[in-house]
Scaffold this motif. Sequence first.
Motif, PDB file in Angstrom:
ATOM      1  N   ILE A 122     -36.450  60.914 -60.128  1.00 34.22           N
ATOM      2  CA  ILE A 122     -36.001  62.554 -59.981  1.00 34.22           C
ATOM      3  C   ILE A 122     -36.709  63.073 -58.929  1.00 34.22           C
ATOM      4  CG2 ILE A 122     -36.248  64.742 -61.193  1.00 34.22           C
ATOM      5  CD1 ILE A 122     -36.908  62.781 -64.007  1.00 34.22           C
ATOM      6  N   THR A 123     -35.888  63.497 -58.019  1.00 37.94           N
ATOM      7  CA  THR A 123     -36.435  64.167 -56.752  1.00 37.94           C
ATOM      8  C   THR A 123     -36.220  65.880 -57.201  1.00 37.94           C
ATOM      9  OG1 THR A 123     -34.174  64.360 -56.026  1.00 37.94           O
ATOM     10  CG2 THR A 123     -35.410  62.651 -55.190  1.00 37.94           C
ATOM     11  N   VAL A 124     -37.220  66.361 -56.426  1.00 41.58           N
ATOM     12  CA  VAL A 124     -37.618  67.763 -56.669  1.00 41.58           C
ATOM     13  C   VAL A 124     -37.662  68.839 -55.521  1.00 41.58           C
ATOM     14  CG1 VAL A 124     -39.104  69.350 -57.592  1.00 41.58           C
ATOM     15  CG2 VAL A 124     -38.949  67.207 -58.472  1.00 41.58           C
ATOM     16  N   SER A 125     -37.140  70.055 -55.551  1.00 38.12           N
ATOM     17  CA  SER A 125     -37.069  70.959 -54.133  1.00 38.12           C
ATOM     18  C   SER A 125     -37.561  72.179 -54.591  1.00 38.12           C
ATOM     19  CB  SER A 125     -35.802  70.722 -53.517  1.00 38.12           C
ATOM     20  OG  SER A 125     -34.805  71.385 -54.583  1.00 38.12           O
ATOM     21  N   GLY A 126     -37.543  73.243 -53.838  1.00 36.94           N
ATOM     22  CA  GLY A 126     -37.885  74.618 -54.274  1.00 36.94           C
ATOM     23  C   GLY A 126     -39.292  74.782 -54.296  1.00 36.94           C
ATOM     24  N   ASP A 127     -39.686  75.643 -54.909  1.00 40.06           N
ATOM     25  CA  ASP A 127     -41.267  76.402 -55.097  1.00 40.06           C
ATOM     26  C   ASP A 127     -42.036  75.409 -56.035  1.00 40.06           C
ATOM     27  OD1 ASP A 127     -40.391  78.467 -53.880  1.00 40.06           O
ATOM     28  OD2 ASP A 127     -40.159  79.653 -55.738  1.00 40.06           O
ATOM     29  N   LYS A 128     -43.283  75.205 -55.219  1.00 42.44           N
ATOM     30  CA  LYS A 128     -44.347  74.393 -55.983  1.00 42.44           C
ATOM     31  C   LYS A 128     -44.835  75.035 -57.165  1.00 42.44           C
ATOM     32  CE  LYS A 128     -48.450  71.867 -56.068  1.00 42.44           C
ATOM     33  NZ  LYS A 128     -49.385  70.997 -55.314  1.00 42.44           N
ATOM     34  N   LEU A 129     -44.652  74.742 -58.419  1.00 42.86           N
ATOM     35  CA  LEU A 129     -44.929  75.654 -59.720  1.00 42.86           C
ATOM     36  C   LEU A 129     -46.582  75.394 -59.891  1.00 42.86           C
ATOM     37  CD1 LEU A 129     -41.887  74.638 -61.787  1.00 42.86           C
ATOM     38  CD2 LEU A 129     -42.260  76.461 -60.253  1.00 42.86           C
ATOM     39  N   PRO A 130     -47.228  76.547 -60.134  1.00 38.65           N
ATOM     40  CA  PRO A 130     -48.615  76.371 -60.236  1.00 38.65           C
ATOM     41  C   PRO A 130     -49.178  75.593 -61.695  1.00 38.65           C
ATOM     42  CG  PRO A 130     -47.863  78.615 -60.099  1.00 38.65           C
ATOM     43  CD  PRO A 130     -46.887  77.834 -60.146  1.00 38.65           C
ATOM     44  N   GLN A 131     -50.376  75.141 -61.515  1.00 36.43           N
ATOM     45  CA  GLN A 131     -50.863  74.419 -62.692  1.00 36.43           C
ATOM     46  C   GLN A 131     -51.224  75.297 -63.954  1.00 36.43           C
ATOM     47  OE1 GLN A 131     -51.851  70.599 -62.570  1.00 36.43           O
ATOM     48  NE2 GLN A 131     -50.097  71.143 -61.019  1.00 36.43           N
ATOM     49  N   HIS A 132     -50.680  74.825 -65.049  1.00 36.98           N
ATOM     50  CA  HIS A 132     -50.957  75.563 -66.349  1.00 36.98           C
ATOM     51  C   HIS A 132     -50.697  77.072 -66.541  1.00 36.98           C
ATOM     52  CE1 HIS A 132     -53.961  72.261 -66.913  1.00 36.98           C
ATOM     53  NE2 HIS A 132     -54.521  72.445 -65.888  1.00 36.98           N
ATOM     54  N   GLU A 133     -49.480  77.232 -65.799  1.00 38.84           N
ATOM     55  CA  GLU A 133     -48.902  78.648 -65.987  1.00 38.84           C
ATOM     56  C   GLU A 133     -47.964  78.635 -66.821  1.00 38.84           C
ATOM     57  OE1 GLU A 133     -47.860  81.672 -62.475  1.00 38.84           O
ATOM     58  OE2 GLU A 133     -46.244  80.212 -62.601  1.00 38.84           O
ATOM     59  N   SER A 134     -47.838  79.652 -67.737  1.00 38.04           N
ATOM     60  CA  SER A 134     -47.030  79.893 -68.766  1.00 38.04           C
ATOM     61  C   SER A 134     -45.733  80.492 -68.240  1.00 38.04           C
ATOM     62  CB  SER A 134     -47.453  80.746 -69.933  1.00 38.04           C
ATOM     63  OG  SER A 134     -48.459  80.138 -70.831  1.00 38.04           O
ATOM     64  N   ALA A 135     -44.679  80.239 -68.765  1.00 38.86           N
ATOM     65  CA  ALA A 135     -43.262  80.844 -67.846  1.00 38.86           C
ATOM     66  C   ALA A 135     -42.109  80.903 -68.936  1.00 38.86           C
ATOM     67  CB  ALA A 135     -43.023  80.081 -66.718  1.00 38.86           C
ATOM     68  N   ILE A 136     -41.037  81.875 -68.591  1.00 42.43           N
ATOM     69  CA  ILE A 136     -39.919  81.758 -69.364  1.00 42.43           C
ATOM     70  C   ILE A 136     -38.916  80.717 -68.295  1.00 42.43           C
ATOM     71  CG2 ILE A 136     -37.810  82.962 -69.844  1.00 42.43           C
ATOM     72  CD1 ILE A 136     -39.874  85.497 -70.281  1.00 42.43           C
ATOM     73  N   VAL A 137     -38.461  79.735 -68.896  1.00 45.26           N
ATOM     74  CA  VAL A 137     -37.674  78.873 -68.110  1.00 45.26           C
ATOM     75  C   VAL A 137     -36.160  78.848 -68.289  1.00 45.26           C
ATOM     76  CG1 VAL A 137     -37.468  76.613 -67.356  1.00 45.26           C
ATOM     77  CG2 VAL A 137     -39.610  77.324 -67.819  1.00 45.26           C
ATOM     78  N   VAL A 138     -35.281  79.320 -67.358  1.00 47.30           N
ATOM     79  CA  VAL A 138     -33.779  79.353 -67.556  1.00 47.30           C
ATOM     80  C   VAL A 138     -33.154  78.175 -66.640  1.00 47.30           C
ATOM     81  CG1 VAL A 138     -33.669  81.733 -68.218  1.00 47.30           C
ATOM     82  CG2 VAL A 138     -33.501  81.027 -65.853  1.00 47.30           C
ATOM     83  N   CYS A 139     -31.958  77.448 -67.214  1.00 50.85           N
ATOM     84  CA  CYS A 139     -31.626  76.227 -66.750  1.00 50.85           C
ATOM     85  C   CYS A 139     -30.112  76.142 -66.771  1.00 50.85           C
ATOM     86  CB  CYS A 139     -32.413  75.234 -67.070  1.00 50.85           C
ATOM     87  SG  CYS A 139     -32.211  73.504 -66.381  1.00 50.85           S
ATOM     88  N   ASN A 140     -29.513  75.627 -65.850  1.00 49.28           N
ATOM     89  CA  ASN A 140     -27.979  75.206 -66.123  1.00 49.28           C
ATOM     90  C   ASN A 140     -28.185  73.946 -67.074  1.00 49.28           C
ATOM     91  OD1 ASN A 140     -29.138  73.686 -63.699  1.00 49.28           O
ATOM     92  ND2 ASN A 140     -26.872  72.917 -63.472  1.00 49.28           N
ATOM     93  N   HIS A 141     -26.902  73.565 -67.567  1.00 45.77           N
ATOM     94  CA  HIS A 141     -27.049  72.466 -68.789  1.00 45.77           C
ATOM     95  C   HIS A 141     -26.059  71.707 -68.261  1.00 45.77           C
ATOM     96  CE1 HIS A 141     -27.900  70.479 -72.398  1.00 45.77           C
ATOM     97  NE2 HIS A 141     -27.125  70.991 -73.025  1.00 45.77           N
ATOM     98  N   TRP A 181     -30.370  62.426 -52.126  1.00 43.79           N
ATOM     99  CA  TRP A 181     -31.291  63.755 -52.075  1.00 43.79           C
ATOM    100  C   TRP A 181     -32.827  63.252 -52.013  1.00 43.79           C
ATOM    101  CZ3 TRP A 181     -28.293  64.736 -57.034  1.00 43.79           C
ATOM    102  CH2 TRP A 181     -27.197  65.297 -56.809  1.00 43.79           C
ATOM    103  N   THR A 182     -33.656  64.230 -51.446  1.00 46.05           N
ATOM    104  CA  THR A 182     -35.101  63.844 -51.019  1.00 46.05           C
ATOM    105  C   THR A 182     -36.040  64.949 -51.588  1.00 46.05           C
ATOM    106  OG1 THR A 182     -35.043  64.947 -48.965  1.00 46.05           O
ATOM    107  CG2 THR A 182     -34.520  62.612 -49.059  1.00 46.05           C
ATOM    108  N   ASP A 183     -37.039  65.058 -51.927  1.00 43.71           N
ATOM    109  CA  ASP A 183     -38.299  65.762 -52.552  1.00 43.71           C
ATOM    110  C   ASP A 183     -38.264  66.652 -51.228  1.00 43.71           C
ATOM    111  OD1 ASP A 183     -39.060  64.850 -55.057  1.00 43.71           O
ATOM    112  OD2 ASP A 183     -39.559  62.990 -54.093  1.00 43.71           O
TER     113      ASP A 183
END
Length: 325
Positions: free
Chosen positions: A80-99, A312-314
């Motif tokens: 699984i490759t990943v791009s975008g913002d580095k997400l903080p550790q232990h942070e609570s969030a509302i997550v929306v995603c395409n399906h 794709w790459t990280d």
Amino acid sequence: MTVPTLLKPLQPRVILSNLRAAAILAPWLVHLLGSDLVLSLLLPISFFAPTFAYHLSSKIAFWVWIGIQSIFTKWNKARITVSGDKLPQHESAIVVCNHVSWTDFYLVQQLALKSNMLGYCRYFAKQQLKWVPFLGWGLWATGMPLISRNWERDQTELQRVFRGPKQYRWPIWLVSYSEATRFTPQKYLETVQWCKEKGKPVPRYTLFPRTKGFVATVKELRQSSSIQAVYDLTIAYAHQGHFLEAPTMWDSLSRPNLDRDFQLHVHADRFDIKDFADKSDDELAQWLEDRWMAKSKKLEALQEELDTSKQWTDSVDEHATKKSL
């Protein structure tokens, strides 16, 4: 006369692959059954010791999720490759995603694992699962939102779920597939027709998002809760160069060397919850619709990248932890 497909003998390679999958999956299924039993026993405890039950159920959930994630990424070598913002550790969030596929949760959980939030993932799921012995009770005990997608009728269930991050400040990733169903060519044609009738912009590679759940969630959790951010995740797949072709659920469990045939990518955009503090219902709905159009452009860019470089790459931004609305 041809032999019907179902009557054709299975190839030895397929038989061996299925036997291997059964051997790998059996211990995890036993673990899942035991976990669901323990979670079911936690359900009555959650009424008088909710925080204890939540954290214990999250630890149990972690070992269930890490088990199936390991089958996918370690035993079957999915990359699984990943791009975008580095997400903080232990942070609570509302997550929306395409399906896109049943396997989308692997990509969400890959980010959750990196952020030390895997055990705290809570997905919006169908309320009918509540009545499935052990499994449904286990989901209920972990605080999984079990809803009908009728947001007026679901108010009681939503308040139960929101009470954790609001009243008890529980850590959570509250994950919603905002399209409410998986992307298929037929459903996309229905989306195009609906968008034209409503005068909405037509996305590409996604369905149009449903906004009521997102609006209700943000309004409840944007202040005085453990939620610190909204994450917008964009999921993409490629199968031997074919864009948005994902492995089936059985593929994810049975096929070794998945990295040879499949590419899997998730892009993360992070937005601070404070930026949503004064937004009206219409503004929140418009924000989600705008994000889906941005998501559509991101998917187009990923397809172009795939056509150009074949992979794709990280490319995670280590410093970007906040985006402007």
